[in-house]
Scaffold this motif. Structure first.
Motif, PDB file in Angstrom:
ATOM      1  N   ARG A   1     -10.904  16.391  42.314  1.00 36.70           N
ATOM      2  CA  ARG A   1     -10.657  15.958  43.688  1.00 36.70           C
ATOM      3  C   ARG A   1     -11.930  16.071  44.524  1.00 36.70           C
ATOM      4  O   ARG A   1     -12.199  15.215  45.383  1.00 36.70           O
ATOM      5  CB  ARG A   1      -9.524  16.801  44.306  1.00 36.70           C
ATOM      6  N   TYR A   2     -12.718  17.115  44.266  1.00 44.75           N
ATOM      7  CA  TYR A   2     -13.985  17.269  44.970  1.00 44.75           C
ATOM      8  C   TYR A   2     -14.879  16.046  44.715  1.00 44.75           C
ATOM      9  O   TYR A   2     -15.500  15.510  45.639  1.00 44.75           O
ATOM     10  CB  TYR A   2     -14.706  18.545  44.525  1.00 44.75           C
ATOM     11  N   ALA A   3     -14.952  15.627  43.461  1.00 47.22           N
ATOM     12  CA  ALA A   3     -15.802  14.481  43.131  1.00 47.22           C
ATOM     13  C   ALA A   3     -15.310  13.212  43.818  1.00 47.22           C
ATOM     14  O   ALA A   3     -16.115  12.353  44.206  1.00 47.22           O
ATOM     15  CB  ALA A   3     -15.846  14.291  41.620  1.00 47.22           C
TER      16      ALA A   3
ATOM     17  N   ALA B   1       1.329  17.639  44.881  1.00 45.06           N
ATOM     18  CA  ALA B   1       0.748  16.706  45.841  1.00 45.06           C
ATOM     19  C   ALA B   1      -0.677  16.318  45.454  1.00 45.06           C
ATOM     20  O   ALA B   1      -1.072  15.143  45.559  1.00 45.06           O
ATOM     21  CB  ALA B   1       0.769  17.317  47.242  1.00 45.06           C
ATOM     22  N   THR B   2      -1.450  17.297  44.985  1.00 46.86           N
ATOM     23  CA  THR B   2      -2.853  17.022  44.648  1.00 46.86           C
ATOM     24  C   THR B   2      -2.963  16.161  43.401  1.00 46.86           C
ATOM     25  O   THR B   2      -3.806  15.251  43.340  1.00 46.86           O
ATOM     26  CB  THR B   2      -3.613  18.343  44.470  1.00 46.86           C
ATOM     27  N   LEU B   3      -2.130  16.423  42.402  1.00 45.70           N
ATOM     28  CA  LEU B   3      -2.159  15.588  41.202  1.00 45.70           C
ATOM     29  C   LEU B   3      -1.842  14.138  41.552  1.00 45.70           C
ATOM     30  O   LEU B   3      -2.493  13.216  41.041  1.00 45.70           O
ATOM     31  CB  LEU B   3      -1.168  16.121  40.168  1.00 45.70           C
ATOM     32  N   ALA B   4      -0.879  13.929  42.427  1.00 43.63           N
ATOM     33  CA  ALA B   4      -0.544  12.566  42.850  1.00 43.63           C
ATOM     34  C   ALA B   4      -1.692  11.931  43.619  1.00 43.63           C
ATOM     35  O   ALA B   4      -2.015  10.747  43.427  1.00 43.63           O
ATOM     36  CB  ALA B   4       0.724  12.589  43.695  1.00 43.63           C
ATOM     37  N   THR B   5      -2.341  12.717  44.470  1.00 42.68           N
ATOM     38  CA  THR B   5      -3.466  12.203  45.258  1.00 42.68           C
ATOM     39  C   THR B   5      -4.625  11.802  44.355  1.00 42.68           C
ATOM     40  O   THR B   5      -5.249  10.741  44.545  1.00 42.68           O
ATOM     41  CB  THR B   5      -3.941  13.264  46.266  1.00 42.68           C
ATOM     42  N   ILE B   6      -4.927  12.633  43.366  1.00 48.48           N
ATOM     43  CA  ILE B   6      -6.033  12.337  42.446  1.00 48.48           C
ATOM     44  C   ILE B   6      -5.756  11.049  41.675  1.00 48.48           C
ATOM     45  O   ILE B   6      -6.621  10.176  41.537  1.00 48.48           O
ATOM     46  CB  ILE B   6      -6.261  13.518  41.484  1.00 48.48           C
ATOM     47  N   THR B   7      -4.544  10.927  41.153  1.00 40.01           N
ATOM     48  CA  THR B   7      -4.189   9.728  40.392  1.00 40.01           C
ATOM     49  C   THR B   7      -4.291   8.487  41.262  1.00 40.01           C
ATOM     50  O   THR B   7      -4.820   7.449  40.839  1.00 40.01           O
ATOM     51  CB  THR B   7      -2.770   9.870  39.821  1.00 40.01           C
ATOM     52  N   LYS B   8      -3.814   8.587  42.489  1.00 34.23           N
ATOM     53  CA  LYS B   8      -3.852   7.437  43.399  1.00 34.23           C
ATOM     54  C   LYS B   8      -5.286   7.068  43.772  1.00 34.23           C
ATOM     55  O   LYS B   8      -5.624   5.882  43.887  1.00 34.23           O
ATOM     56  CB  LYS B   8      -3.048   7.745  44.654  1.00 34.23           C
ATOM     57  N   ALA B   9      -6.154   8.072  43.952  1.00 40.58           N
ATOM     58  CA  ALA B   9      -7.541   7.810  44.352  1.00 40.58           C
ATOM     59  C   ALA B   9      -8.335   7.135  43.242  1.00 40.58           C
ATOM     60  O   ALA B   9      -9.287   6.396  43.503  1.00 40.58           O
ATOM     61  CB  ALA B   9      -8.221   9.104  44.783  1.00 40.58           C
TER      62      ALA B   9
ATOM     63  N   THR C   1      -2.759  16.140  30.353  1.00 39.08           N
ATOM     64  CA  THR C   1      -4.063  15.965  30.997  1.00 39.08           C
ATOM     65  C   THR C   1      -4.628  14.580  30.729  1.00 39.08           C
ATOM     66  O   THR C   1      -5.223  13.952  31.617  1.00 39.08           O
ATOM     67  CB  THR C   1      -5.044  17.038  30.521  1.00 39.08           C
ATOM     68  N   ARG C   2      -4.438  14.078  29.504  1.00 35.39           N
ATOM     69  CA  ARG C   2      -5.015  12.777  29.161  1.00 35.39           C
ATOM     70  C   ARG C   2      -4.499  11.672  30.088  1.00 35.39           C
ATOM     71  O   ARG C   2      -5.230  10.738  30.428  1.00 35.39           O
ATOM     72  CB  ARG C   2      -4.733  12.429  27.695  1.00 35.39           C
ATOM     73  N   ILE C   3      -3.255  11.784  30.517  1.00 32.90           N
ATOM     74  CA  ILE C   3      -2.707  10.799  31.459  1.00 32.90           C
ATOM     75  C   ILE C   3      -3.543  10.774  32.735  1.00 32.90           C
ATOM     76  O   ILE C   3      -3.879   9.711  33.263  1.00 32.90           O
ATOM     77  CB  ILE C   3      -1.236  11.127  31.769  1.00 32.90           C
ATOM     78  N   GLY C   4      -3.873  11.963  33.241  1.00 37.19           N
ATOM     79  CA  GLY C   4      -4.686  12.048  34.445  1.00 37.19           C
ATOM     80  C   GLY C   4      -6.116  11.601  34.226  1.00 37.19           C
ATOM     81  O   GLY C   4      -6.727  10.969  35.100  1.00 37.19           O
TER      82      GLY C   4
ATOM     83  N   GLY D   1      -2.934  14.761  35.746  1.00 39.55           N
ATOM     84  CA  GLY D   1      -1.874  13.932  35.183  1.00 39.55           C
ATOM     85  C   GLY D   1      -0.513  14.567  35.326  1.00 39.55           C
ATOM     86  O   GLY D   1       0.023  14.679  36.428  1.00 39.55           O
ATOM     87  N   GLU D   2       0.063  14.988  34.215  1.00 39.44           N
ATOM     88  CA  GLU D   2       1.388  15.592  34.196  1.00 39.44           C
ATOM     89  C   GLU D   2       1.298  17.017  33.676  1.00 39.44           C
ATOM     90  O   GLU D   2       0.796  17.252  32.574  1.00 39.44           O
ATOM     91  CB  GLU D   2       2.336  14.763  33.319  1.00 39.44           C
ATOM     92  N   TRP D   3       1.774  17.969  34.469  1.00 37.85           N
ATOM     93  CA  TRP D   3       1.747  19.378  34.083  1.00 37.85           C
ATOM     94  C   TRP D   3       3.162  19.933  34.188  1.00 37.85           C
ATOM     95  O   TRP D   3       3.705  20.088  35.282  1.00 37.85           O
ATOM     96  CB  TRP D   3       0.766  20.149  34.964  1.00 37.85           C
ATOM     97  N   GLY D   4       3.770  20.217  33.041  1.00 38.33           N
ATOM     98  CA  GLY D   4       5.157  20.594  32.942  1.00 38.33           C
ATOM     99  C   GLY D   4       5.635  21.734  33.832  1.00 38.33           C
ATOM    100  O   GLY D   4       6.730  21.653  34.412  1.00 38.33           O
ATOM    101  N   PRO D   5       4.866  22.832  33.969  1.00 43.80           N
ATOM    102  CA  PRO D   5       5.348  23.960  34.761  1.00 43.80           C
ATOM    103  C   PRO D   5       5.703  23.628  36.204  1.00 43.80           C
ATOM    104  O   PRO D   5       6.526  24.317  36.815  1.00 43.80           O
ATOM    105  CB  PRO D   5       4.173  24.946  34.704  1.00 43.80           C
ATOM    106  N   ILE D   6       5.128  22.575  36.772  1.00 45.13           N
ATOM    107  CA  ILE D   6       5.421  22.246  38.175  1.00 45.13           C
ATOM    108  C   ILE D   6       6.896  21.919  38.343  1.00 45.13           C
ATOM    109  O   ILE D   6       7.612  22.550  39.121  1.00 45.13           O
ATOM    110  CB  ILE D   6       4.535  21.083  38.659  1.00 45.13           C
TER     111      ILE D   6
END
Length: 269
Positions: free
Chosen positions: A115-117, A190-198, A222-225, A135-140
């Motif tokens: 996200r920083y990058a 929220a951050t995972l969604a933001t990163i994917t969208k960006a 992780t590969r999805i992301g 990407g997708e992280w199951g524990p969430i």
């Protein structure tokens, strides 16, 4: 062991404890971003290798982690943490103006670094993502199913095939050994969604390293992301049999050699 010195930074929500492993005439500045529940003091081995490669290394205990201020492991918005990382980078650049900057993030820190990058990639020389939560992280979803997330301790054996790593982690008083906080899990989502969208990191040289047997942040999610953000200059290293903390794995020298080889390739000149 690499010599370090400490100072404080004013973060978005309180004082942060930062650490620097100095180099008199650095070829590059390495900004380390640690993972969930841990602290930057666990990266002395990494910093020592990087200073040996000519880097001045900087890291900070993130909000609510280690010896920094904030409720323990409570992060309501990771955009604040990204802002704190930028404050650390600005401090490093003031000390060494004009020196190339490389950001290296592990696990949660890999998410923050990605996200920083996206937010502050201009002027970065390279990005290294180690076992990143992307990407997708199951524990969430699993833990957010509860109004109050249950205490599910991390099995120290999932960190590394070296049992000394897990033992040190379990005995470390600066490591958080309690449950996730619900607002933190919501902030992860929220951050995972933001990163994917960006999306794509563009031309920024990026190295992704991951343990094939990572049970904390599985490779497939992780590969999805990664596919959502990978840019034109992308390198991948997957280590057979390795677990989550590849910087602390039994083949740690190989892993750090891959990092320094990558950085040496992309440094200007």
């Amino acid at each position: 062991m690499a010599t370090s010195r400490e100072h404080t930074l004013t973060g978005t929500h309180g004082t942060l404890v930062a650490r620097e492993w100095p180099h008199q005439s650095p070829r590059y500045l390495a900004i380390l971003v640690h993972g969930y529940g841990e602290h930057i003091g666990r990266y002395t081995w990494v910093a020592g290798t990087l200073t040996g490669d000519g880097a001045a290394v900087y890291g900070v205990d993130q909000l609510g982690h280690g010896r920094s201020e904030g409720d323990r492991v409570l992060v309501a918005d990771f955009e604040d943490v990204v802002t704190n990382v930028h404050a650390l980078r600005e401090h490093a650049v003031r000390e060494h103006p004009g020196v190339p900057v490389v950001v290296i993030g592990h696990s949660m820190g890999g998410m923050i670094a990605a996200r920083y990058a996206q937010r502050h990639g201009e002027g970065l020389t390279a990005l290294v993502l180690s076992g990143p939560v992307l990407g997708e992280w199951g524990p969430i979803a699993e833990l957010l199913a509860y109004e109050e997330p249950p205490d599910v301790p991390i099995d120290p054996s999932t960190l590394s095939r070296d049992p000394a790593v897990g033992a040190a982690y379990a005995a470390d008083p600066l490591v958080w050994h309690g449950p996730f906080r619900r607002p933190t899990l919501e902030a992860f989502a929220a951050t995972l969604a933001t990163i994917t969208k960006a999306g794509s990191l563009g031309a920024l040289p990026t190295l992704w390293i991951h343990g094939e047997d990572d049970r904390l942040v599985p490779l497939t999610g992780t590969r999805i992301g990664i596919e959502a953000i990978r840019g034109a200059d992308f390198t991948e290293r997957i280590y057979p049999g390795a677990r989550h903390e590849v910087f602390n794995e039994t083949n740690r020298e190989e892993v750090l050699a891959d990092v320094t080889t990558f950085v040496d390739r992309v440094l200007p000149g």
